[in-house]
Write a protein that holds these residues in place. Structure first.
Motif, PDB file in Angstrom:
ATOM      1  N   GLU A  79      -5.930   3.014   2.615  1.00 17.03           N
ATOM      2  CA  GLU A  79      -5.324   3.156   3.789  1.00 17.03           C
ATOM      3  C   GLU A  79      -6.162   2.997   5.068  1.00 17.03           C
ATOM      4  O   GLU A  79      -5.631   2.030   5.934  1.00 17.03           O
ATOM      5  N   ARG A 100       3.794   7.093   8.226  1.00 16.26           N
ATOM      6  CA  ARG A 100       3.018   6.028   7.827  1.00 16.26           C
ATOM      7  C   ARG A 100       3.174   4.904   8.662  1.00 16.26           C
ATOM      8  O   ARG A 100       4.127   5.131   9.545  1.00 16.26           O
ATOM      9  N   GLN A 110       0.964  -1.201   0.170  1.00 17.43           N
ATOM     10  CA  GLN A 110       0.060  -0.103  -0.081  1.00 17.43           C
ATOM     11  C   GLN A 110       0.946   1.371  -0.087  1.00 17.43           C
ATOM     12  O   GLN A 110       0.431   2.192  -0.715  1.00 17.43           O
TER      13      GLN A 110
END
Length: 740
Positions: free
Chosen positions: A396, A690, A374
């Motif tokens: 996400e 992230r 991703q």
């Protein structure tokens, strides 16, 4: 499923039963002695006994039978649950755990003769009142007075006369004699012939029929029928109508059904407990008006439903209660189809399945790869100038939900680790003579299963160290104005994405003069060294260090505390000490919630890309003019709303080339640490925030100070994960850490 796999499941269930029994006995010791608690202990021991018989562990089965009989007397009020008896039951449980381990590892069984004698002596006081398995025995009922020993029951021998071309003739009386089930005469016994085992109103009628999978899955229904006899049950009928010709016999099928008349004092739950281990592979029905449970002979399409002699099928709302279990589906038969708009029935409460740990680890690995994929997709689209913010946000969000769900599967309460501590304290009390009261907080706190599994050893070392070195002897505590009984406190809590586990005692604290003298004697530090209190405390983690005067089986060999620190570091955590002379010592373990996936801030430092775990980050800022002040010749301090915290150049601390050192030209990330409070990490800029998949650097390369691991970024590059606690501790002198 192979026999080895079934056997492994048995040992897993043994561990669960032992934990449940220990929790129940601990509750009894604390004053909770209600019937539910005692029944829970009884069921746990009974489950182990049933499995032991199924797998042929005769020593384990015989020992557990005595243990179970004593617990049966306790729950029926024949034996008083006084403190000495609870202590006996705890010791008996410890030996039961040793029996299970001996069966698992195929090692010699523990010596249990002394404990069996003690348990039999505890039961002897009520022998004149009759035991649960032989109360009120009358001539002709076939049940001996007193507890029935498994060693005394006759072996199972089924003799079937074989004659070619004819159906086999089954000698039912001989079969029942071999099973230890006496009809009291030839053929089935009518209801009027059933002896009144309690001298009063007759009790339950129980109809038992093993299903096709009962013996195939490693169970042994005959042992459970014997347990029915041990409860005072009397077999009044055996249904043999489904026995086929000899050439059609299949040992994996269940052909027989039994009806028992139980004494009036036997509760329905006591009968159900007997069949706990066999589960849905044995159908039960209770009541005089019930019929034998229906059972399908697998692969034959034949369904048996033979009525009990003299009984009538239930037809009113006053029907007997039946244990509801799913009947085996006929091979090849389609599932019933739901009508239009039908809503599927919700799963039963508490329903669960066993999953092989390898499959679970594989799922976590795949989720980690999904997180990486991703991140790569997002970076590729952004690099190509493609705008798909809504779709990327949805991806996400879904990825994060999948990751959190997968991690929650592995999450377990730390109570499974804390539950071992009472036994450790009991062992230490018998060795050291020190009685310690245990206080536990936050036992429901959850963390990753891998962390829990690897936490047991360091926790055991710390507890043994606290009792042996920390807590004083009773006379010394009294002289110091303390209670003669020491107190050990275990606590666990979540804090900013980490878990803090504290092991604290109310002992004498660390004797720093003695520790320093021993360290100088062993050459760990120089005699002229000037050490702070914190540095002296940390000397106990040095390899080979020990202050014990006498070598014992608890301490004195200089092995343990260094292993504790290494084990905690291997888990990605840190251990700190807080000791006050005369008041006690606390060891604080700071551990990650999971070893797989976390959130982080991706930063640039010169030519390196690094990840700062988000759990440590308080805020990020660009300092204004006058916000950074000098301290001494080399230290810079950041003014954060009136509070000054040290500035640490991340690149310089980790040896990165051309790392920035001017705070006004970079970005400062304020982080929180356990050992040094807050600090500001200087980086060139922040790239992104992230999720990242943690890869062990020690496994794939070697340990590096200040680095907790590595991860793969969206563009395929490897980035190092900063060990914030370790980095700040190394960068700041001890006096600055103490001031913080």
């Amino acid at each position: 499923m192979s026999p080895e796999e079934i056997q492994q499941i048995f040992f897993v269930e043994c561990e669960e039963s032992l934990a449940a029994a220990e929790a129940g006995l601990a509750a009894c010791q604390a004053g909770t002695q209600d019937s539910d608690t005692v029944n829970a202990v009884f069921r746990a021991v009974h489950s182990i006994k049933g499995g032991a018989g199924a797998f042929g562990y005769s020593a384990l089965q015989a020992y557990t039978h005595t243990f179970e009989t004593l617990l049966s007397d306790v729950r029926e009020g024949l034996v008083v649950l006084a403190p000495p008896l609870i202590e006996l039951l705890l010791r008996a449980l410890d030996t039961l755990a040793d029996h299970v381990e001996a069966a698992r590892e195929t090692t010699p069984e523990p010596d249990d003769a002394g404990l069996i004698s003690e348990m039999e002596a505890a039961m002897a006081a009520n022998a004149d009142q009759g035991m649960v398995s032989g109360d009120g025995d009358e001539e002709g009922d076939g049940v001996a007075a007193g507890p029935v020993s498994l060693r005394e029951l006759p072996p199972v021998q089924v003799d079937v006369a074989e004659e070619e071309g004819r159906e086999a003739d089954l000698d039912l009386d001989a079969l029942l004699d071999d099973l230890g089930l006496d009809f009291g005469g030839s053929g089935p016994v009518s209801e009027g012939d059933v002896p009144d085992t309690d001298g009063g109103e007759a009790g339950l009628h129980v109809h038992v029929r093993p299903r096709a999978g009962a013996m195939r899955n490693g169970s042994e229904p005959l042992l459970m029928l014997r347990d029915m006899v041990a409860l005072g049950g009397h077999c009044i009928d055996c249904d043999v109508s489904q026995i086929p010709a000899l050439d059609g016999l299949d040992v994996s099928q269940g052909y027989l059904g039994w009806t028992f008349a139980m004494p009036s004092g036997v509760e329905e739950d006591a009968v159900r407990d007997i069949f706990d281990f066999i589960g849905d592979d044995c159908a039960l029905t209770f009541g005089r008006d019930a019929v034998l449970p229906q059972v399908e002979l697998e692969g034959t399409g034949v369904v048996s439903a033979t009525a009990v002699p003299g009984d009538t099928p239930p037809a009113t709302a006053h029907s007997p209660t039946e244990v509801q279990v799913a009947e085996p589906a006929v091979k090849g038969e389609d599932e019933p189809r739901a009508g239009p708009g039908a809503v599927p029935a919700p799963p039963a409460a508490g329903q669960s399945i066993r999953i092989d740990l390898y499959k679970l680890d594989r799922l976590i690995d795949l989720v980690g790869e999904l997180v990486i994929a991703q991140a790569m997709l997002v970076q590729r689209l952004e690099g190509a100038g493609i705008t798909a913010s809504e779709e990327l946000s949805l991806l996400e969000s879904l990825t994060r939900d999948i990751q959190e769900s997968a991690m929650s599967i592995r999450a377990q309460p730390i109570a499974s680790v804390f539950s071992r501590v009472p036994r450790i304290l009991r062992d230490l009390a018998s060795t050291t003579g020190k009685h310690v009261k245990l206080e536990v907080f936050g036992e429901s706190t959850e963390l990753d299963k891998t962390v829990i599994e690897r936490l047991g050893e360091p926790l055991t070392h710390l507890i043994r160290n606290a009792v042996d070195h920390g807590i004083e002897k009773a006379e010394d505590r009294i002289a110091a104005g303390k209670s003669p009984e020491g107190t050990l406190t275990l606590s666990a809590e979540h804090r900013s994405g980490r878990i803090l586990i504290t092991i604290a005692d109310d002992g004498a604290g660390i004797n720093r003069e003695r520790v320093l003298a021993k360290a100088i004697e062993k050459g760990i530090v120089a005699s002229e060294a000037q050490l702070t209190a914190e540095e002296i405390d940390n000397l106990i983690f040095a390899p080979g260090f020990s202050t014990a005067q006498v070598v014992s089986n608890i301490s004195g060999r200089g092995v343990g505390m260094d292993v504790v620190r290494q084990n905690v570091k291997d888990l990605g955590g840190r251990i700190t000490i807080d000791s006050t002379p005369g008041r006690g010592t606390a060891f604080i373990l700071t551990l990650p919630l999971t070893l797989a996936i976390s959130d982080g801030m991706i930063v640039n430092v010169a030519d390196q890309t690094m990840v700062v775990p988000l759990a440590h980050v308080v805020e990020s800022l660009r300092p204004g003019e006058g916000d950074v002040k000098g301290l001494g010749s080399h230290r810079q301090m950041l003014n954060v709303r009136g509070k000054f915290i040290p500035v640490i150049a991340l690149g310089a601390s980790l040896g990165a080339e051309r790392g920035g050192t001017d705070p006004e030209k970079g970005v400062l990330i304020v982080v929180d640490t356990e050992s040094a409070g807050q600090a500001a990490l200087l980086v060139d800029d922040i790239q992104d925030q992230r999720q990242f998949v943690i890869k062990s650097l020690a496994t794939n390369f070697r340990p590096v100070d200040g680095i907790a691991g590595a991860t793969i970024l969206g563009d395929g590059r490897v980035a190092l994960i900063v060990d914030v606690d370790g980095l700040v501790a190394c960068a700041l002198p001890s006096h600055e850490r103490q001031a913080a």
